[in-house]
Design an enzyme around this catalytic site. Sequence first.
Site, mmCIF file in Angstrom:
data_model
loop_
_atom_site.group_PDB
_atom_site.id
_atom_site.type_symbol
_atom_site.label_atom_id
_atom_site.label_comp_id
_atom_site.label_asym_id
_atom_site.label_seq_id
_atom_site.Cartn_x
_atom_site.Cartn_y
_atom_site.Cartn_z
ATOM 1 N N GLY A 11 -29.765 22.625 68.440
ATOM 2 C CA GLY A 11 -28.395 22.790 68.927
ATOM 3 C C GLY A 11 -28.234 23.601 70.202
ATOM 4 N N ASN A 13 -27.681 22.319 73.151
ATOM 5 C CA ASN A 13 -26.523 21.731 73.845
ATOM 6 C C ASN A 13 -25.219 22.117 73.151
ATOM 7 O OD1 ASN A 13 -27.182 19.955 76.265
ATOM 8 N ND2 ASN A 13 -28.762 19.339 74.790
ATOM 9 N N ARG A 91 -29.540 9.987 64.904
ATOM 10 C CA ARG A 91 -29.324 8.758 64.129
ATOM 11 C C ARG A 91 -28.620 7.752 65.017
ATOM 12 N NH1 ARG A 91 -32.484 8.725 60.040
ATOM 13 N NH2 ARG A 91 -31.267 7.089 59.029
ATOM 14 N N ASN A 107 -22.404 10.981 74.615
ATOM 15 C CA ASN A 107 -23.768 11.342 74.230
ATOM 16 C C ASN A 107 -24.467 11.985 75.419
ATOM 17 O OD1 ASN A 107 -26.225 11.300 72.658
ATOM 18 N ND2 ASN A 107 -26.910 9.543 73.863
ATOM 19 N N HIS A 109 -28.313 12.252 76.994
ATOM 20 C CA HIS A 109 -29.631 11.634 76.871
ATOM 21 C C HIS A 109 -30.540 12.214 77.961
ATOM 22 C CE1 HIS A 109 -32.607 8.649 75.796
ATOM 23 N NE2 HIS A 109 -32.776 8.421 77.084
ATOM 24 N N ASP A 145 -28.338 4.084 73.707
ATOM 25 C CA ASP A 145 -28.347 4.768 75.003
ATOM 26 C C ASP A 145 -27.693 3.926 76.102
ATOM 27 O OD1 ASP A 145 -29.587 6.986 73.852
ATOM 28 O OD2 ASP A 145 -31.567 6.104 74.112
ATOM 29 N N GLU A 174 -28.959 19.872 81.389
ATOM 30 C CA GLU A 174 -28.162 19.387 80.248
ATOM 31 C C GLU A 174 -27.063 20.389 79.915
ATOM 32 O OE1 GLU A 174 -30.200 17.781 76.807
ATOM 33 O OE2 GLU A 174 -32.004 17.387 77.968
#
Length: 203
Positions: A11, A13, A91, A107, A109, A145, A174
Amino acid sequence: MKIGVLISGRGSNLQSLIDATAEPGFPAAIALVISNIPDVYGLERAKLAGIPTRVVDHKSFAGDKAAFEDALHAELSAAGVELVCLAGFMRLLSAGFVNRWHDKLINIHPSLLPAYKGLHTHQRAIEAGEKFGGCTIHFVRPAMDDGPIILQAPVPIIAGDTPDTLATRVLVEEHRIYPEAVRLIASGRVRVDGERALVDQNK
Ligand code: GAR
């Protein structure tokens, strides 16, 4: 704007979002953190910040992905979440869930999409002789993605880089661009037009 953060691990991010939302005037607040894995450190980070947490363990749904995703959806809806942020959530979400959160699900990535979808992004970029790795924040679509790109940050690949050394430098970026993307969305500066995200940086 109320956001929900989905995690599967340490965690870091999530922490960048916790720190950003604690700043005065930030236009979003974290209403709920959900992990699909019990006892991950990200849950501790949320608890330390006084943010409600839930564990929705995919293993307890005996392979019934729709039921797992219904449970995620129910928790997010009950918390009044308006934007879902995947932050190291490992997931794959099916079209049913993704379409229910169309343009309200983002999201992070660790590559410059559309290059290097999937896993082991840094290793694959180094092996291919790329000169840049990086990270991407994008709206989620049913394909893995995939989806309109909101922000990206390139990171130079330097001689002697290993997947770990590159990952460490990409992670710094990020943690910078995820809160920035949430800030832009929550202040109404991002719209999707023909599967491209248009970002108004000047408002
Ligand atoms: C991050 O590097 C994120 O970009 C990546 O997992 C890591 C999670 O770290 N996400 C993916 O690979 C998604 N396909 P964190 O738990 O410390 O935020």
